[in-house]
Enzyme design. Structure first.
Site, PDB file in Angstrom:
ATOM      1  N   ARG A  86       0.372  22.985 -13.114  1.00 43.93           N
ATOM      2  CA  ARG A  86       0.786  21.735 -13.767  1.00 43.93           C
ATOM      3  C   ARG A  86       0.155  20.555 -13.043  1.00 43.93           C
ATOM      4  O   ARG A  86      -0.076  20.606 -11.843  1.00 43.93           O
ATOM      5  CB  ARG A  86       2.309  21.551 -13.702  1.00 43.93           C
ATOM      6  CG  ARG A  86       3.101  22.644 -14.402  1.00 43.93           C
ATOM      7  CD  ARG A  86       3.013  22.480 -15.927  1.00 43.93           C
ATOM      8  NE  ARG A  86       3.918  23.394 -16.616  1.00 43.93           N
ATOM      9  CZ  ARG A  86       3.646  24.670 -16.889  1.00 43.93           C
ATOM     10  NH1 ARG A  86       2.499  25.209 -16.520  1.00 43.93           N
ATOM     11  NH2 ARG A  86       4.517  25.423 -17.539  1.00 43.93           N
TER      12      ARG A  86
ATOM     13  N   GLY B  73      -1.520  -6.481  -7.294  1.00 42.34           N
ATOM     14  CA  GLY B  73      -0.455  -5.491  -7.538  1.00 42.34           C
ATOM     15  C   GLY B  73       0.715  -5.743  -6.597  1.00 42.34           C
ATOM     16  O   GLY B  73       0.517  -6.076  -5.437  1.00 42.34           O
TER      17      GLY B  73
ATOM     18  N   HIS C 170       3.091   4.468 -11.371  1.00 40.43           N
ATOM     19  CA  HIS C 170       3.720   3.285 -10.778  1.00 40.43           C
ATOM     20  C   HIS C 170       5.059   3.547 -10.111  1.00 40.43           C
ATOM     21  O   HIS C 170       5.615   2.639  -9.483  1.00 40.43           O
ATOM     22  CB  HIS C 170       3.814   2.167 -11.819  1.00 40.43           C
ATOM     23  CG  HIS C 170       2.462   1.584 -12.127  1.00 40.43           C
ATOM     24  ND1 HIS C 170       1.565   2.237 -12.932  1.00 40.43           N
ATOM     25  CD2 HIS C 170       1.841   0.463 -11.688  1.00 40.43           C
ATOM     26  CE1 HIS C 170       0.443   1.528 -13.004  1.00 40.43           C
ATOM     27  NE2 HIS C 170       0.590   0.447 -12.248  1.00 40.43           N
TER      28      HIS C 170
ATOM     29  N   ASP D 234      -7.328  -7.586  -1.052  1.00 41.70           N
ATOM     30  CA  ASP D 234      -8.585  -8.236  -0.654  1.00 41.70           C
ATOM     31  C   ASP D 234      -9.105  -9.238  -1.693  1.00 41.70           C
ATOM     32  O   ASP D 234      -9.570 -10.324  -1.333  1.00 41.70           O
ATOM     33  CB  ASP D 234      -9.658  -7.203  -0.270  1.00 41.70           C
ATOM     34  CG  ASP D 234      -9.862  -6.149  -1.337  1.00 41.70           C
ATOM     35  OD1 ASP D 234      -9.173  -6.218  -2.374  1.00 41.70           O
ATOM     36  OD2 ASP D 234     -10.701  -5.255  -1.146  1.00 41.70           O
TER      37      ASP D 234
ATOM     38  N   ILE E  12      -0.098  -1.409  -1.467  1.00 46.44           N
ATOM     39  CA  ILE E  12       0.337  -0.039  -1.151  1.00 46.44           C
ATOM     40  C   ILE E  12      -0.820   0.788  -0.614  1.00 46.44           C
ATOM     41  O   ILE E  12      -0.617   1.846  -0.032  1.00 46.44           O
ATOM     42  CB  ILE E  12       0.961   0.687  -2.373  1.00 46.44           C
ATOM     43  CG1 ILE E  12      -0.079   0.930  -3.467  1.00 46.44           C
ATOM     44  CG2 ILE E  12       2.163  -0.071  -2.897  1.00 46.44           C
ATOM     45  CD1 ILE E  12       0.350   1.953  -4.492  1.00 46.44           C
ATOM     46  N   ASP E  13      -2.065   0.309  -0.795  1.00 44.66           N
ATOM     47  CA  ASP E  13      -3.226   1.157  -0.513  1.00 44.66           C
ATOM     48  C   ASP E  13      -3.546   1.302   0.982  1.00 44.66           C
ATOM     49  O   ASP E  13      -4.253   2.217   1.368  1.00 44.66           O
ATOM     50  CB  ASP E  13      -4.468   0.609  -1.236  1.00 44.66           C
ATOM     51  CG  ASP E  13      -4.266   0.512  -2.734  1.00 44.66           C
ATOM     52  OD1 ASP E  13      -3.427   1.273  -3.259  1.00 44.66           O
ATOM     53  OD2 ASP E  13      -4.927  -0.314  -3.376  1.00 44.66           O
TER      54      ASP E  13
ATOM     55  N   ARG F 233      -6.476   3.455  -4.931  1.00 48.70           N
ATOM     56  CA  ARG F 233      -7.767   2.877  -5.338  1.00 48.70           C
ATOM     57  C   ARG F 233      -8.911   3.591  -4.615  1.00 48.70           C
ATOM     58  O   ARG F 233      -9.037   4.796  -4.765  1.00 48.70           O
ATOM     59  CB  ARG F 233      -7.775   1.373  -5.047  1.00 48.70           C
ATOM     60  CG  ARG F 233      -8.494   0.572  -6.101  1.00 48.70           C
ATOM     61  CD  ARG F 233      -8.445  -0.893  -5.770  1.00 48.70           C
ATOM     62  NE  ARG F 233      -7.230  -1.515  -6.271  1.00 48.70           N
ATOM     63  CZ  ARG F 233      -7.122  -2.082  -7.470  1.00 48.70           C
ATOM     64  NH1 ARG F 233      -8.144  -2.089  -8.279  1.00 48.70           N
ATOM     65  NH2 ARG F 233      -5.993  -2.640  -7.863  1.00 48.70           N
TER      66      ARG F 233
ATOM     67  N   GLN G 223       5.205   5.014  -7.592  1.00 49.96           N
ATOM     68  CA  GLN G 223       4.808   4.821  -6.193  1.00 49.96           C
ATOM     69  C   GLN G 223       4.929   3.378  -5.728  1.00 49.96           C
ATOM     70  O   GLN G 223       4.899   3.093  -4.545  1.00 49.96           O
ATOM     71  CB  GLN G 223       3.336   5.230  -6.010  1.00 49.96           C
ATOM     72  CG  GLN G 223       3.075   6.667  -6.245  1.00 49.96           C
ATOM     73  CD  GLN G 223       1.590   6.929  -6.481  1.00 49.96           C
ATOM     74  OE1 GLN G 223       0.855   7.196  -5.558  1.00 49.96           O
ATOM     75  NE2 GLN G 223       1.160   6.864  -7.736  1.00 49.96           N
TER      76      GLN G 223
END
Ligand code: F6P
Length: 366
Positions: free
Chosen positions: A278, A11, A284, A105, A151-152, A196, A286
């Site tokens: 709501r 990603g 995405h 990874d 991003i994780d 994730r 993000q």
């Protein structure tokens, strides 16, 4: 002249372009040729126009842009030995023996497998007459350096991954926007964020926005979470808070390992508290937009370090991962970091949080 290739894999994340720019320019400044491999590992497997020599000006103007100017992909072919054989052939044909991989990874595991198989792959190419024994001899060692673009922020061995800071900002901006409309209507919002199996983005975003409740994989809620959450939200409303913000990490699980669904939380709020609720899945959004100054600087310094490392690599030195610890650019052993990251994910899955935190111990250093 040494030839250094680099690719982005998995990603995308903001700051990858800053790393591309730094790698190209530092490599050129050190008298090397820099080769961009387009579309991640697919470019290595396909070769030809997907492996392109870069000049100084080819990377002008990308420092401040999101995404990756050379593409990225999750490549199935490279997972097979036959794909890696093609990749080996493409690199050797161009005289490249150094590779920088920027990814998560999975992508970094692929890089290490490639390095460990390198001599076998060369031999196979010699045996099948695709390359000469002399060419194979000149490329006996493949230098691999890993960088973590994700991003994780889920990699063991580094305190920050490239792009995590920007994504956090994007999430916080989005929650701030939601907060104003939530207050106007006295509504509850359930906001699902990426990450994730890692709750870092959700946890930090909750701290930064003063969220009312949070679900992350590393801390499954008590069996009584529905009542607990409603009690807290009622208290907040009694104290005059007009909005409710609940942050849900996409990988959050309950104690029975069932995913915590936003719609389920919505049902609880509607039925038990009669709140107008709501759900917003940020998705995405993000991963896009302009990288923060932090990610531009991190990726630039790490890209520069990656070139230094790839040029000083030797047969008996383990491949390094370029990391960030205690405000410094550091190196940790690539494979150990990847294996520990997988072990953390397993410990979290098994609800062994003590073990997960031990494995993430910041004292883990090269
Ligand atoms: O690993 C980065 C990440 O954005 C995760 O947070 C998310 O689960 C996943 O990638 C989304 O992947 P894709 O872009 O393939 O939908």
């Amino acid at each position: 002249k040494r030839k250094v290739a680099f690719l982005m894999s998995g990603g995308d994340s903001c700051g990858m372009n800053a790393s591309i720019r730094a790698i190209v320019r530092v490599a050129i400044a050190k008298g090397c040729d820099a080769y961009a491999v387009y579309e991640g590992y697919q470019g290595l497997v396909t070769g030809n126009e997907l492996i392109k020599k870069m000049e100084w000006n080819d990377v002008a103007g990308i420092l401040s842009t999101g995404g990756t100017a050379i593409g990225t992909a999750r490549c199935k072919e490279f997972r097979e030995r036959s794909g890696r054989l093609k990749a080996c052939y493409n690199l050797v044909s161009l005289g490249i023996d150094s590779l920088i991989v920027n990814g998560g990874d999975g992508s970094l595991t692929g890089a290490d497998i490639f390095r460990s198989e390198w001599n076998g792959l060369l031999q196979e190419l010699v045996d099948s007459g695709k390359i000469t024994a002399d060419l194979a001899k000149r490329h006996q060692h493949l230098s691999i350096v890993g960088m973590v673009g994700s991003i994780d922020n889920d990699m063991v061995g580094t305190e920050m991954t490239i792009g995590a800071n920007t994504s956090l900002h994007r999430i916080v901006e989005a929650i701030d926007s939601i907060s104003s409309t939530a207050s106007s209507h006295q509504r509850a919002f359930i906001i699902e964020v990426m990450g994730r199996h890692c709750g870092w983005l959700a946890l930090m975003a909750s701290l930064a926005t003063g969220a009312d409740w949070l679900f992350i994989p590393e801390a499954p809620p008590a069996e009584t979470w529905e009542e607990d959450m409603c009690d807290v939200l009622k208290k907040h409303r009694q104290l005059g808070k007009r909005k409710v913000i609940i942050v849900v990490s996409e990988g959050a699980l309950d104690r029975n390992n069932q995913p915590i669904k936003c719609e389920k939380i919505k049902d609880v709020l509607s039925k038990k508290l009669n709140y107008d609720t709501r759900v917003t899945t940020l998705g995405h959004v993000q991963r896009g937009g302009f990288p923060t100054a932090f990610d531009r600087i991190l990726a630039t310094l790490q890209g520069s370090k990656a070139v230094e490392e790839v040029l000083s690599s030797s047969e008996n030195k383990p491949s390094p991962l370029i990391a960030y610890n205690e405000n410094k650019i550091t190196c940790v052993p690539l494979m150990e970091a990847v294996q520990m990251t997988l072990a953390v994910a397993k410990a979290v899955e098994a609800k062994d949080f003590k073990r997960a935190f031990e494995l993430r111990d910041p004292d883990f250093r090269a």
